[in-house]
Design an enzyme around this catalytic site. Structure first.
Site, short mmCIF file in Angstrom:
data_model
loop_
_atom_site.label_atom_id
_atom_site.label_comp_id
_atom_site.label_asym_id
_atom_site.label_seq_id
_atom_site.Cartn_x
_atom_site.Cartn_y
_atom_site.Cartn_z
N LYS A 17 0.74 8.25 1.35
CA LYS A 17 1.88 7.71 0.61
C LYS A 17 3.04 8.72 0.60
O LYS A 17 2.87 9.89 0.99
CB LYS A 17 1.43 7.40 -0.82
CG LYS A 17 0.36 6.30 -0.91
CD LYS A 17 0.09 6.00 -2.37
CE LYS A 17 -0.96 4.94 -2.53
NZ LYS A 17 -1.14 4.59 -3.95
N TYR A 77 0.70 -5.20 -1.42
CA TYR A 77 0.21 -5.03 -2.79
C TYR A 77 0.21 -6.35 -3.57
O TYR A 77 0.27 -6.33 -4.81
CB TYR A 77 1.06 -3.98 -3.51
CG TYR A 77 0.69 -2.55 -3.15
CD1 TYR A 77 -0.62 -2.10 -3.25
CD2 TYR A 77 1.66 -1.64 -2.75
CE1 TYR A 77 -0.97 -0.79 -2.94
CE2 TYR A 77 1.33 -0.32 -2.43
CZ TYR A 77 0.01 0.09 -2.54
OH TYR A 77 -0.34 1.38 -2.23
N PHE A 99 2.69 -2.29 -13.39
CA PHE A 99 3.04 -1.23 -12.45
C PHE A 99 3.49 -1.74 -11.09
O PHE A 99 3.82 -0.96 -10.20
CB PHE A 99 1.87 -0.24 -12.29
CG PHE A 99 0.60 -0.84 -11.75
CD1 PHE A 99 0.39 -0.98 -10.39
CD2 PHE A 99 -0.41 -1.25 -12.61
CE1 PHE A 99 -0.79 -1.51 -9.89
CE2 PHE A 99 -1.59 -1.79 -12.13
CZ PHE A 99 -1.78 -1.92 -10.76
N ARG A 115 -13.33 5.61 1.47
CA ARG A 115 -13.16 5.50 0.01
C ARG A 115 -13.84 6.65 -0.72
O ARG A 115 -13.30 7.20 -1.68
CB ARG A 115 -13.68 4.16 -0.48
CG ARG A 115 -12.69 3.04 -0.22
CD ARG A 115 -13.23 1.69 -0.66
NE ARG A 115 -13.34 1.56 -2.10
CZ ARG A 115 -12.31 1.39 -2.93
NH1 ARG A 115 -11.09 1.35 -2.45
NH2 ARG A 115 -12.50 1.25 -4.22
N THR A 163 -9.12 5.89 -7.78
CA THR A 163 -7.67 5.64 -7.76
C THR A 163 -6.93 6.63 -8.66
O THR A 163 -5.88 7.15 -8.29
CB THR A 163 -7.39 4.20 -8.25
OG1 THR A 163 -8.12 3.30 -7.42
CG2 THR A 163 -5.92 3.87 -8.18
N ARG A 189 -7.97 12.76 -3.54
CA ARG A 189 -7.13 12.54 -4.73
C ARG A 189 -7.40 13.58 -5.81
O ARG A 189 -6.47 14.02 -6.50
CB ARG A 189 -7.36 11.13 -5.27
CG ARG A 189 -6.68 10.06 -4.40
CD ARG A 189 -7.20 8.71 -4.73
NE ARG A 189 -6.46 7.63 -4.09
CZ ARG A 189 -6.97 6.40 -3.94
NH1 ARG A 189 -8.18 6.12 -4.38
NH2 ARG A 189 -6.26 5.46 -3.36
N ASN A 196 -0.88 9.06 -6.12
CA ASN A 196 -2.26 9.45 -5.79
C ASN A 196 -2.48 9.69 -4.30
O ASN A 196 -3.57 9.50 -3.79
CB ASN A 196 -3.26 8.44 -6.37
CG ASN A 196 -3.08 7.05 -5.80
OD1 ASN A 196 -2.11 6.79 -5.09
ND2 ASN A 196 -4.00 6.17 -6.09
N HIS A 228 -3.59 5.68 0.15
CA HIS A 228 -4.15 4.34 -0.09
C HIS A 228 -5.21 4.08 0.98
O HIS A 228 -5.05 4.48 2.13
CB HIS A 228 -3.06 3.27 0.03
CG HIS A 228 -3.65 1.88 0.12
ND1 HIS A 228 -4.01 1.17 -1.00
CD2 HIS A 228 -4.00 1.13 1.19
CE1 HIS A 228 -4.53 0.02 -0.61
NE2 HIS A 228 -4.54 -0.03 0.72
N GLU A 251 -4.97 -5.76 5.76
CA GLU A 251 -3.98 -4.69 5.72
C GLU A 251 -3.64 -4.18 7.13
O GLU A 251 -2.48 -3.88 7.42
CB GLU A 251 -4.50 -3.55 4.83
CG GLU A 251 -4.59 -4.00 3.37
CD GLU A 251 -5.26 -3.01 2.44
OE1 GLU A 251 -5.76 -1.96 2.91
OE2 GLU A 251 -5.26 -3.27 1.21
#
Ligand code: CMP
Length: 143
Positions: A9, A49, A57, A85, A91, A102, A112, A115, A126
């Site tokens: 990100k 998203y 948010f 993951r 998250t 993270r 964070n 993604h 995605e």
């Protein structure tokens, strides 16, 4: 072989963490089959998203993810979704297991660092948002 979608990100890119993050995945054994840097158009971010639409948010998240370039990638390997993951951590960086990406680099749920797809179905969706089929490569790798 399974594929997953990962995205460093804006905070990760701005802090110079792209190489470190890609290196972690490569060393783990996940194979890069797609990679690009882009500034995400607003409509694409809202699609990506979409499941969060209506949450408080959502607006700030879309503003943020479109504010500056991201590095998008597709990684391939056995159980790629769950492996990535595990490596990212929860998250919320404050709840992420020690040593995860993270936990190591983040402090804020909205910043964070990375993604990653949460299921093989999400990964397919995605990947389709961010990559055209011809942008994904297929090659064998000595291991
Ligand atoms: P990500 O894995 O990209 O998916 C949705 C993102 O929304 C999440 O990471 C967070 O960065 C962001 N976000 C911001 N606030 C929240 C929140 N309160 N709960 C969950 N996600 C949040």
């Amino acid at each position: 072989m399974e594929r997953t979608y990962l995205m460093v990100k804006p905070d990760g890119v701005q802090r110079g963490l792209v190489g470190e993050i890609i290196s972690r995945f490569e060393k783990k054994g996940l194979k890069i089959v797609g990679l690009k840097m882009l500034r995400i158009p607003r409509e694409m971010a809202e699609t990506h998203y979409g499941e969060h639409k209506g949450k408080p948010f959502f607006g700030p998240l879309v503003d943020y993810i479109t504010s500056s370039p991201v590095v998008a990638m597709v990684l391939e390997g056995k159980d790629a979704v769950s492996v990535a993951r595990e490596m990212m951590g929860a998250t919320n960086p404050l709840k992420a297991a020690p040593g995860t990406i993270r936990a190591t680099y983040g402090m804020d749920i909205g910043r964070n660092i990375i993604h990653g797809s949460d299921s093989p179905e999400s990964a397919r969706r995605e990947i389709g948002i961010f990559f055209r089929p011809e942008e994904l490569t297929d090659y064998s790798r000595a291991v």
